[in-house]
Each structure stands twice: as structure tokens, then as C-alpha cells.
Design a protein around this motif. Structure first.
Motif, PDB file in Angstrom:
ATOM      1  N   ARG A 123      -9.077 -53.993  -5.862  1.00 16.05           N
ATOM      2  CA  ARG A 123      -9.265 -54.565  -4.516  1.00 16.05           C
ATOM      3  C   ARG A 123      -8.994 -56.065  -4.501  1.00 16.05           C
ATOM      4  O   ARG A 123      -8.832 -56.655  -3.439  1.00 16.05           O
ATOM      5  N   GLY A 124      -8.977 -56.666  -5.688  1.00 15.21           N
ATOM      6  CA  GLY A 124      -8.687 -58.094  -5.793  1.00 15.21           C
ATOM      7  C   GLY A 124      -9.945 -58.918  -5.930  1.00 15.21           C
ATOM      8  O   GLY A 124     -10.803 -58.890  -5.062  1.00 15.21           O
ATOM      9  N   VAL A 125     -10.061 -59.588  -7.032  1.00 17.95           N
ATOM     10  CA  VAL A 125     -11.199 -60.460  -7.305  1.00 17.95           C
ATOM     11  C   VAL A 125     -10.711 -61.677  -8.071  1.00 17.95           C
ATOM     12  O   VAL A 125      -9.601 -61.693  -8.593  1.00 17.95           O
ATOM     13  N   VAL A 126     -11.545 -62.676  -8.147  1.00 15.27           N
ATOM     14  CA  VAL A 126     -11.310 -63.797  -9.044  1.00 15.27           C
ATOM     15  C   VAL A 126     -12.178 -63.530 -10.261  1.00 15.27           C
ATOM     16  O   VAL A 126     -13.396 -63.398 -10.159  1.00 15.27           O
ATOM     17  N   LEU A 127     -11.547 -63.394 -11.406  1.00 16.54           N
ATOM     18  CA  LEU A 127     -12.265 -63.063 -12.629  1.00 16.54           C
ATOM     19  C   LEU A 127     -12.596 -64.337 -13.393  1.00 16.54           C
ATOM     20  O   LEU A 127     -11.714 -65.088 -13.795  1.00 16.54           O
ATOM     21  N   VAL A 128     -13.885 -64.586 -13.589  1.00 14.51           N
ATOM     22  CA  VAL A 128     -14.368 -65.723 -14.358  1.00 14.51           C
ATOM     23  C   VAL A 128     -15.208 -65.164 -15.487  1.00 14.51           C
ATOM     24  O   VAL A 128     -16.112 -64.370 -15.253  1.00 14.51           O
ATOM     25  N   MET A 129     -14.889 -65.539 -16.711  1.00 13.39           N
ATOM     26  CA  MET A 129     -15.630 -65.020 -17.864  1.00 13.39           C
ATOM     27  C   MET A 129     -16.401 -66.131 -18.557  1.00 13.39           C
ATOM     28  O   MET A 129     -15.876 -67.217 -18.764  1.00 13.39           O
ATOM     29  N   SER A 130     -17.632 -65.822 -18.863  1.00  8.87           N
ATOM     30  CA  SER A 130     -18.456 -66.695 -19.676  1.00  8.87           C
ATOM     31  C   SER A 130     -19.080 -65.820 -20.750  1.00  8.87           C
ATOM     32  O   SER A 130     -19.766 -64.859 -20.441  1.00  8.87           O
TER      33      SER A 130
END
Length: 100
Positions: free
Chosen positions: A84-91
Motif C-alpha cells: 500500500r506504500g509506506v515510509v520504512l524507517v529502521m532502528s
């Protein structure tokens, strides 16, 4: 020090964009050499070098955590969300003493 590239692969059940997400793999590339991701080595835990539903379930069992990930649909559900579309931020960090 030399620059390197982090490659994250989202693997689906049929190896197409239409399949269900079943695994997330990571490797690194430096000077044209591919460096595989390291394996986890914990007592009572089989070695894993990628994220899969099996890895997530085993990890929750090993640490006695509530398996909310599986309850919410696991990697299949994550894959549908990514479609669906997301902004992926990984920590990447972990602190079991405060359940984070």
C-alpha cells in the motif's frame, strides 16, 4: 574505512511482486564483494541469518514474549502493508528489561 552498500531483499512466496512476503534478507557489498549477514547464535535457538515467520515465532518463544506479530498476520500482513506504500524507517536495538 571504505564505503559499503546494505542490500535488503523482500522475498515473496512466488518470487514476484504479487506473492506473500515470506522472508527479509540482508547482505552487504564492498568493493564488489558480497558479504553475507551474520547468523544469530543464542542458546536454545537455531541459527538464523534472515527474518522469517519461523524466526519471529522462535524468538518470541525463546524470550517468553507475547507473539503479537503472529497475531497480527506476520510477514504476510507486513507485505500487504508495504504494497500500500509506506515510509520504512529502521532502528535496530533491543531492551528486554523494558519490553522494547
Amino acid at each position: 574505512t571504505k564505503p559499503f552498500t546494505v542490500v535488503t531483499q523482500f522475498i515473496t512466496s512466488d518470487n514476484t511482486d504479487n506473492g506473500d512476503l515470506v522472508e527479509i534478507r540482508r547482505h552487504y557489498v564492498q568493493n564488489g564483494q558480497v558479504i553475507p549477514n551474520s547468523e544469530s547464535h543464542l542458546a536454545g535457538f537455531k541459527p538464523y541469518d534472515s527474518v522469517s515467520n519461523e524466526f519471529c515465532n522462535d524468538q518470541k518463544t525463546l524470550f517468553g514474549d507475547k507473539n503479537d506479530f503472529e497475531k497480527k498476520g506476520g510477514l504476510k500482513s507486513l507485505g500487504a502493508t508495504l504494497d500500500r506504500g509506506v515510509v520504512l524507517v529502521m532502528s535496530l536495538w533491543d531492551d528486554h528489561s523494558v519490553y522494547m
